[in-house]
Design a protein around this motif. Structure first.
Motif, PDB file in Angstrom:
ATOM      1  N   VAL A 136       7.897  -0.357  -6.162  1.00 33.22           N
ATOM      2  CA  VAL A 136       6.878  -1.493  -7.039  1.00 33.22           C
ATOM      3  C   VAL A 136       6.249  -2.144  -5.940  1.00 33.22           C
ATOM      4  CG1 VAL A 136       6.527  -3.003  -8.784  1.00 33.22           C
ATOM      5  CG2 VAL A 136       8.330  -0.927  -9.280  1.00 33.22           C
ATOM      6  N   PHE A 137       7.133  -3.098  -5.302  1.00 32.22           N
ATOM      7  CA  PHE A 137       6.503  -3.801  -4.263  1.00 32.22           C
ATOM      8  C   PHE A 137       5.696  -3.367  -2.938  1.00 32.22           C
ATOM      9  CE2 PHE A 137       7.086  -5.794  -0.023  1.00 32.22           C
ATOM     10  CZ  PHE A 137       6.256  -7.209  -0.289  1.00 32.22           C
ATOM     11  N   PHE A 138       6.315  -2.140  -2.666  1.00 30.16           N
ATOM     12  CA  PHE A 138       5.706  -1.262  -1.561  1.00 30.16           C
ATOM     13  C   PHE A 138       4.174  -0.894  -2.090  1.00 30.16           C
ATOM     14  CE2 PHE A 138       4.658   3.002  -0.116  1.00 30.16           C
ATOM     15  CZ  PHE A 138       4.422   2.764   1.148  1.00 30.16           C
ATOM     16  N   PHE A 139       4.246  -0.345  -3.282  1.00 35.91           N
ATOM     17  CA  PHE A 139       3.067   0.635  -3.876  1.00 35.91           C
ATOM     18  C   PHE A 139       1.983  -0.898  -4.039  1.00 35.91           C
ATOM     19  CE2 PHE A 139       0.680   3.122  -7.295  1.00 35.91           C
ATOM     20  CZ  PHE A 139      -0.047   3.927  -6.093  1.00 35.91           C
ATOM     21  N   ALA A 140       2.308  -1.583  -4.489  1.00 41.13           N
ATOM     22  CA  ALA A 140       1.416  -2.769  -4.936  1.00 41.13           C
ATOM     23  C   ALA A 140       0.704  -3.241  -3.867  1.00 41.13           C
ATOM     24  CB  ALA A 140       2.172  -3.966  -5.783  1.00 41.13           C
ATOM     25  N   SER A 141       1.580  -3.649  -2.836  1.00 41.39           N
ATOM     26  CA  SER A 141       0.803  -4.057  -1.340  1.00 41.39           C
ATOM     27  C   SER A 141       0.061  -3.189  -0.938  1.00 41.39           C
ATOM     28  CB  SER A 141       2.075  -4.482  -0.415  1.00 41.39           C
ATOM     29  OG  SER A 141       2.977  -5.277  -0.966  1.00 41.39           O
ATOM     30  N   PHE A 142       0.346  -1.896  -1.124  1.00 34.62           N
ATOM     31  CA  PHE A 142      -0.437  -0.923  -0.490  1.00 34.62           C
ATOM     32  C   PHE A 142      -1.877  -0.615  -1.204  1.00 34.62           C
ATOM     33  CE2 PHE A 142      -2.014   3.838  -0.887  1.00 34.62           C
ATOM     34  CZ  PHE A 142      -2.284   3.894   0.215  1.00 34.62           C
ATOM     35  N   LEU A 143      -1.635  -0.687  -2.609  1.00 37.24           N
ATOM     36  CA  LEU A 143      -2.936  -0.599  -3.384  1.00 37.24           C
ATOM     37  C   LEU A 143      -3.896  -1.827  -3.048  1.00 37.24           C
ATOM     38  CD1 LEU A 143      -1.922   0.585  -7.146  1.00 37.24           C
ATOM     39  CD2 LEU A 143      -3.149   1.753  -5.199  1.00 37.24           C
ATOM     40  N   LEU A 144      -3.283  -2.893  -2.816  1.00 35.27           N
ATOM     41  CA  LEU A 144      -4.104  -4.137  -2.678  1.00 35.27           C
ATOM     42  C   LEU A 144      -4.843  -3.973  -1.138  1.00 35.27           C
ATOM     43  CD1 LEU A 144      -4.964  -7.107  -3.214  1.00 35.27           C
ATOM     44  CD2 LEU A 144      -2.967  -7.929  -2.276  1.00 35.27           C
ATOM     45  N   LEU A 145      -4.215  -3.623  -0.045  1.00 36.13           N
ATOM     46  CA  LEU A 145      -4.740  -3.374   1.014  1.00 36.13           C
ATOM     47  C   LEU A 145      -5.682  -2.165   0.967  1.00 36.13           C
ATOM     48  CD1 LEU A 145      -1.926  -4.140   3.836  1.00 36.13           C
ATOM     49  CD2 LEU A 145      -4.203  -5.335   3.591  1.00 36.13           C
ATOM     50  N   TYR A 146      -5.304  -1.080   0.461  1.00 35.55           N
ATOM     51  CA  TYR A 146      -6.332  -0.023   0.339  1.00 35.55           C
ATOM     52  C   TYR A 146      -7.608  -0.496  -0.354  1.00 35.55           C
ATOM     53  CZ  TYR A 146      -7.312   5.023   0.054  1.00 35.55           C
ATOM     54  OH  TYR A 146      -7.823   6.294   0.299  1.00 35.55           O
ATOM     55  N   CYS A 191      -8.718  -3.347  -0.467  1.00 34.98           N
ATOM     56  CA  CYS A 191      -9.743  -4.358   0.268  1.00 34.98           C
ATOM     57  C   CYS A 191     -10.613  -3.459   1.306  1.00 34.98           C
ATOM     58  CB  CYS A 191      -8.748  -5.424   0.864  1.00 34.98           C
ATOM     59  SG  CYS A 191      -8.140  -6.498  -0.098  1.00 34.98           S
ATOM     60  N   PHE A 192      -9.765  -2.487   1.788  1.00 35.19           N
ATOM     61  CA  PHE A 192     -10.557  -1.668   3.113  1.00 35.19           C
ATOM     62  C   PHE A 192     -11.457  -0.395   2.491  1.00 35.19           C
ATOM     63  CE2 PHE A 192      -7.429  -3.979   5.249  1.00 35.19           C
ATOM     64  CZ  PHE A 192      -8.447  -4.746   6.276  1.00 35.19           C
ATOM     65  N   ARG A 193     -11.543  -0.357   1.198  1.00 40.29           N
ATOM     66  CA  ARG A 193     -11.967   1.005   0.552  1.00 40.29           C
ATOM     67  C   ARG A 193     -13.262   1.237   1.218  1.00 40.29           C
ATOM     68  NH1 ARG A 193     -12.946  -3.554  -2.580  1.00 40.29           N
ATOM     69  NH2 ARG A 193     -14.878  -3.857  -3.774  1.00 40.29           N
ATOM     70  N   GLU A 194     -14.365   0.217   1.404  1.00 40.38           N
ATOM     71  CA  GLU A 194     -15.635   0.902   1.965  1.00 40.38           C
ATOM     72  C   GLU A 194     -15.615   1.350   3.466  1.00 40.38           C
ATOM     73  OE1 GLU A 194     -17.915   0.873   0.010  1.00 40.38           O
ATOM     74  OE2 GLU A 194     -17.077  -0.214  -1.628  1.00 40.38           O
ATOM     75  N   LYS A 211     -14.719  10.868   1.830  1.00 35.85           N
ATOM     76  CA  LYS A 211     -15.618  10.900   0.682  1.00 35.85           C
ATOM     77  C   LYS A 211     -15.536   9.321   0.436  1.00 35.85           C
ATOM     78  CE  LYS A 211     -15.467  15.395  -1.328  1.00 35.85           C
ATOM     79  NZ  LYS A 211     -15.006  16.059  -2.437  1.00 35.85           N
ATOM     80  N   PRO A 212     -16.613   8.526  -0.216  1.00 34.76           N
ATOM     81  CA  PRO A 212     -16.663   7.199  -0.623  1.00 34.76           C
ATOM     82  C   PRO A 212     -15.314   7.125  -1.538  1.00 34.76           C
ATOM     83  CG  PRO A 212     -18.818   8.052  -0.727  1.00 34.76           C
ATOM     84  CD  PRO A 212     -18.057   9.248  -0.475  1.00 34.76           C
ATOM     85  N   TYR A 213     -14.925   5.851  -1.657  1.00 35.28           N
ATOM     86  CA  TYR A 213     -13.429   5.639  -2.452  1.00 35.28           C
ATOM     87  C   TYR A 213     -14.317   5.269  -3.732  1.00 35.28           C
ATOM     88  CZ  TYR A 213      -9.826   3.287  -4.521  1.00 35.28           C
ATOM     89  OH  TYR A 213      -8.677   2.835  -5.509  1.00 35.28           O
ATOM     90  N   TYR A 214     -13.945   6.129  -4.852  1.00 35.68           N
ATOM     91  CA  TYR A 214     -14.184   6.070  -6.175  1.00 35.68           C
ATOM     92  C   TYR A 214     -13.134   6.511  -7.116  1.00 35.68           C
ATOM     93  CZ  TYR A 214     -16.809   6.891 -10.564  1.00 35.68           C
ATOM     94  OH  TYR A 214     -17.218   6.890 -11.856  1.00 35.68           O
ATOM     95  N   VAL A 215     -12.854   5.617  -7.926  1.00 31.19           N
ATOM     96  CA  VAL A 215     -11.810   6.002  -8.910  1.00 31.19           C
ATOM     97  C   VAL A 215     -12.309   5.848 -10.293  1.00 31.19           C
ATOM     98  CG1 VAL A 215      -9.337   5.440 -10.066  1.00 31.19           C
ATOM     99  CG2 VAL A 215      -9.914   5.266  -7.404  1.00 31.19           C
TER     100      VAL A 215
END
Length: 489
Positions: free
Chosen positions: A27-37, A39-42, A195-199
């Motif tokens: 949970v900690f690992f994935f939350a940290s990854f999502l946050l950083l990912y 932040c650098f989505r562009e 591809k551009p990051y889009y969810v």
């Protein structure tokens, strides 16, 4: 005061507690990854680097220093695929492809099958070779097949090798699918990285559904039935009645489906949150009307891989009926052996290979020209399901002797009169099993409608569902962790 040494230990590999989706640290690992990912989505390069680093760290936490093997495999096949692409001579292209196959299969063979063949040599030649102390790297069967598909596709001219090594490394090590698949093709995965990051709201709701339901399948249904019923029966079937063995056979069918499809669902759901589509790996397999249809619905990524890279290159059905049957049988034999270094897996593959050849011959002898009725349809589903479940006996049992002891109990020690006592002891297990059957039988249209409803839900609704789900998982959490079944493959 906080014990910093214990805190740091949480970030190091622990062989007794490998990092998986059902691990609290995840949970900690994935939350940290999502946050950083996010932040650098562009920035395509930056987010690829983030995904690579987290994926490699995930693999380190799951299998220790075997992470070096993934990096080596990525470097080797990245370099080799580019050499294959640039080479003008067809004979040299083929030589490089053979080198890729030999190295990839050789690594898989060494780690997975060395001790098996040492045992075979000892049995055949009365030798006394000692087995080697070899640990099986997590996920090696999956990323080996991904490596092979990539170099073969490049060789056939179906895919131009990528220039950036970080993209290939991410394709191979992408943590949602690294440990237990699905087996992804480079030509489907890599183009999505640029591809551009889009969810979309659809991606978010479907991803959320898959993660929550996937964990429920694994942690609640599969683990509960495994610990409270299936393992007891399979460990020593001769102690139990035929009725108990029969129910254990059906119970294991639900266990392996919920375990593996649950893990696949979580992987696909997490990828959806990252804007990456991974194809579905299961499609109501136990509703198949024949064994051919079953293999189009079960572990779809493996079935397609075996078809495209083994069955078709062997000749497929292009060289006559007998050759087609032989190719089908050989493909399933290889598929069985891929699962593990055991005669049981070879028998399991042979049974499915024989059934596939039999079904093909049946279709030619009795071609169906009109739609079958409801009762006939139900009969074929019943026959297929029972054959698949029978084959699971060999898949689950530790030895051949154990498999036949299990079958013997069903056919010689079957006593319906013990059902009331059996029901009183295992009514909770039976209830959870029926819940697994219901989840398996849920039509895709109903799931799509539920996900559409989720799209309009508020954030608080998602939080409430997540908290309730965690509460349910904790109620079923056992002191003894249950490793995912396909982790051993």
């Amino acid at each position: 005061m906080v014990d910093t040494s214990k805190l740091l230990d949480q970030f190091l590999y622990d062989p007794q507690n490998p990092l998986l989706f059902n691990n609290g640290f995840f949970v900690f690992f994935f939350a940290s990854f999502l946050l950083l990912y996010y932040c650098f989505r562009e920035n395509v390069k930056a987010r690829t680097y983030v995904a690579c680093l987290f994926s490699l760290y995930f693999f380190y936490k799951a299998s220790g220093y075997f992470v070096v093997l993934v990096i080596f495999s990525a470097i080797f096949d990245y370099v080799l695929s580019n050499l294959i692409y640039r080479q003008r001579s067809q004979s040299k292209k083929k030589a490089l492809l053979i080198l890729s196959i030999v190295v990839n299969v050789g690594l898989l063979f060494y780690f997975k099958y060395t001790n098996f063949f040492i045992g075979v040599c000892n049995d055949l030649f009365k030798a006394h070779f000692n087995p080697l102390n070899i640990l099986l790297p997590v996920g090696i069967s999956f990323y080996t097949f991904e490596n092979l598909s990539y170099t073969i596709d490049v060789y056939k001219g179906e895919f131009k090798p990528i220039r950036r090594f970080d993209e290939y490394l991410l394709f191979l090590s992408f943590f949602p699918k690294l440990v237990m698949g699905p087996i992804v093709r480079a030509k489907d995965f890599i183009p999505q990285l640029s591809k551009p990051y889009y969810v979309s709201t659809e991606d978010f709701s479907k991803g959320f559904y898959l993660i929550v339901v996937g964990l429920f399948k694994k942690l609640v249904i599969s683990d509960y039935i495994t610990l409270n019923f299936v393992n007891y029966i399979f460990d020593d079937p001769s102690r139990y009645t035929g009725l108990e063995c029969l129910f254990a056979m059906y119970g294991y069918a639900i266990v392996i489906y919920c375990d593996f499809s649950g893990y696949s669902d979580v992987a696909i759901g997490m990828a959806r949150w990252l804007g990456i589509r991974i194809p579905s790996n299961f499609n109501l397999p136990y509703q198949s009307k024949n064994i051919t249809e079953f293999w189009r619905r079960w572990h779809i990524s493996l079935s397609n891989w075996l078809r495209d890279y083994i069955y078709i290159p062997l000749g497929g059905n292009r060289k006559g009926k007998i050759r087609a049957y032989s190719n089908q049988f050989a493909t399933m034999l290889i598929g069985g052996f891929w699962h593990g270094a055991s005669w049981n897996f070879i028998i399991w593959g042979a049974l499915h290979g024989g059934a596939l050849a039999f079904h093909k011959q049946w279709q030619q002898l009795f071609p169906s020209k009109k739609p079958i009725g409801y009762l006939q349809n139900a009969l074929w589903i019943f026959i297929t399901l029972n054959w698949v479940c029978f084959c699971w006996i060999f898949f689950k049992s530790a030895t051949i002797d154990q498999s036949f002891a299990f079958i013997k109990q069903i056919f010689t020690k079957f006593d319906v009169s013990v059902f009331p006592v059996f029901f009183s002891h295992y009514k909770n297990v039976l209830a959870i099993t029926l819940l697994g059957v219901a989840m398996h039988s849920t039509p895709a249209s109903l799931i799509d409608k539920l996900c559409i409803r989720l799209q309009t839900a508020k954030l608080t609704t998602y939080i409430i569902i997540f908290v309730l789900s965690v509460f349910i998982y904790m109620q079923f959490k056992s002191a003894e962790p249950v490793m995912p079944i396909y982790l051993q493959f």
